[in-house]
Design a protein around this motif. Structure first.
Motif, short mmCIF file in Angstrom:
data_model
loop_
_atom_site.label_atom_id
_atom_site.label_comp_id
_atom_site.label_asym_id
_atom_site.label_seq_id
_atom_site.Cartn_x
_atom_site.Cartn_y
_atom_site.Cartn_z
N LEU A 53 0.84 -1.20 0.00
CA LEU A 53 0.00 0.00 0.00
C LEU A 53 0.88 1.25 0.00
N HIS A 54 1.94 1.23 0.81
CA HIS A 54 2.87 2.36 0.88
C HIS A 54 4.19 1.88 1.47
N ALA A 55 5.29 2.33 0.86
CA ALA A 55 6.63 2.04 1.38
C ALA A 55 7.53 3.24 1.13
N GLU A 56 8.62 3.30 1.90
CA GLU A 56 9.56 4.40 1.76
C GLU A 56 10.99 3.88 1.85
N LEU A 57 11.82 4.38 0.95
CA LEU A 57 13.26 4.13 0.97
C LEU A 57 13.97 5.47 1.04
N GLU A 58 15.10 5.49 1.68
CA GLU A 58 15.97 6.66 1.68
C GLU A 58 17.07 6.37 0.66
N ILE A 59 17.00 7.03 -0.50
CA ILE A 59 17.96 6.81 -1.58
C ILE A 59 18.79 8.06 -1.76
N CYS A 60 20.09 7.93 -1.52
CA CYS A 60 21.02 9.07 -1.69
C CYS A 60 20.51 10.30 -0.94
N ASN A 79 7.00 8.25 -18.22
CA ASN A 79 6.44 9.39 -17.49
C ASN A 79 7.31 9.90 -16.35
N ILE A 80 8.45 9.27 -16.07
CA ILE A 80 9.28 9.74 -14.97
C ILE A 80 10.73 9.36 -15.22
N ARG A 81 11.63 10.25 -14.84
CA ARG A 81 13.05 9.96 -14.79
C ARG A 81 13.52 10.42 -13.41
N LEU A 82 14.31 9.62 -12.79
CA LEU A 82 14.89 9.98 -11.51
C LEU A 82 16.38 10.18 -11.72
N THR A 83 16.92 11.24 -11.14
CA THR A 83 18.35 11.51 -11.26
C THR A 83 19.00 11.32 -9.91
N VAL A 84 20.05 10.52 -9.92
CA VAL A 84 20.84 10.26 -8.71
C VAL A 84 22.20 10.88 -8.93
N THR A 85 22.62 11.72 -7.98
CA THR A 85 23.96 12.29 -8.06
C THR A 85 24.82 11.65 -6.99
N VAL A 86 26.05 11.34 -7.35
CA VAL A 86 27.02 10.74 -6.44
C VAL A 86 28.31 11.55 -6.53
#
Length: 138
Positions: A53-60, A79-86
């Motif tokens: 139903l609902h979940a959460e992750l802490e990503i970067c 419909n979506i792009r996620l950008t991760v910076t390292v």
């Protein structure tokens, strides 16, 4: 604050496991549907009680929400792009590699005027990711 919310249709648990492995993060919380049935739904999956139903992750250092959409299959992909910076190219390459063999590469790892590493992929769940190193080219 904007929180990305990524929807699946029965694959959310698998996706959460995958992203925890890719990003080396831990699940902050996950709530299955259990006995909850969204109002107005009649054509329910037989295993809805196990869907997320609902979940959460802490990503970067960012919170990302996840769920299985019970009403209808979520349209996946464009419909979506996620950008991760390292911090640097080495970490960006390691992250790129952890997405595995079944990623679809849109932009192979590239040195640009703004970064030593920029790549764009679609993962096995058809979510688009940009991986960018904060390191500037010399």
């Amino acid at each position: 604050m904007i929180i990305p919310y990524i929807l699946f249709h029965g694959e959310c648990r698998e996706a959460l496991d995958f992203y925890q492995e890719v990003f080396g993060c831990s699940l902050k919380m996950a709530q299955p549907y259990g006995d909850y049935v969204p109002e107005g739904l009649t054509d329910l999956p037989p295993d809805l009680d196990q869907w997320i139903l609902h979940a959460e992750l802490e990503i970067c250092e960012n919170t990302v929400w996840f769920a299985d959409e019970a009403a209808a299959p979520a349209v996946r992909g464009d419909n979506i792009r996620l950008t991760v910076t390292v911090p640097d190219q080495k970490e960006a390459q390691e992250l790129f590699d952890r997405f595995g063999e079944d990623k679809r590469i849109v932009l192979p790892p590239t040195k640009t005027f703004y970064s030593t590493f920029h790549a764009e992929i679609f993962d096995r769940f058809k979510i688009g990711w940009n991986i960018v190193a904060n390191e500037m080219p010399t």
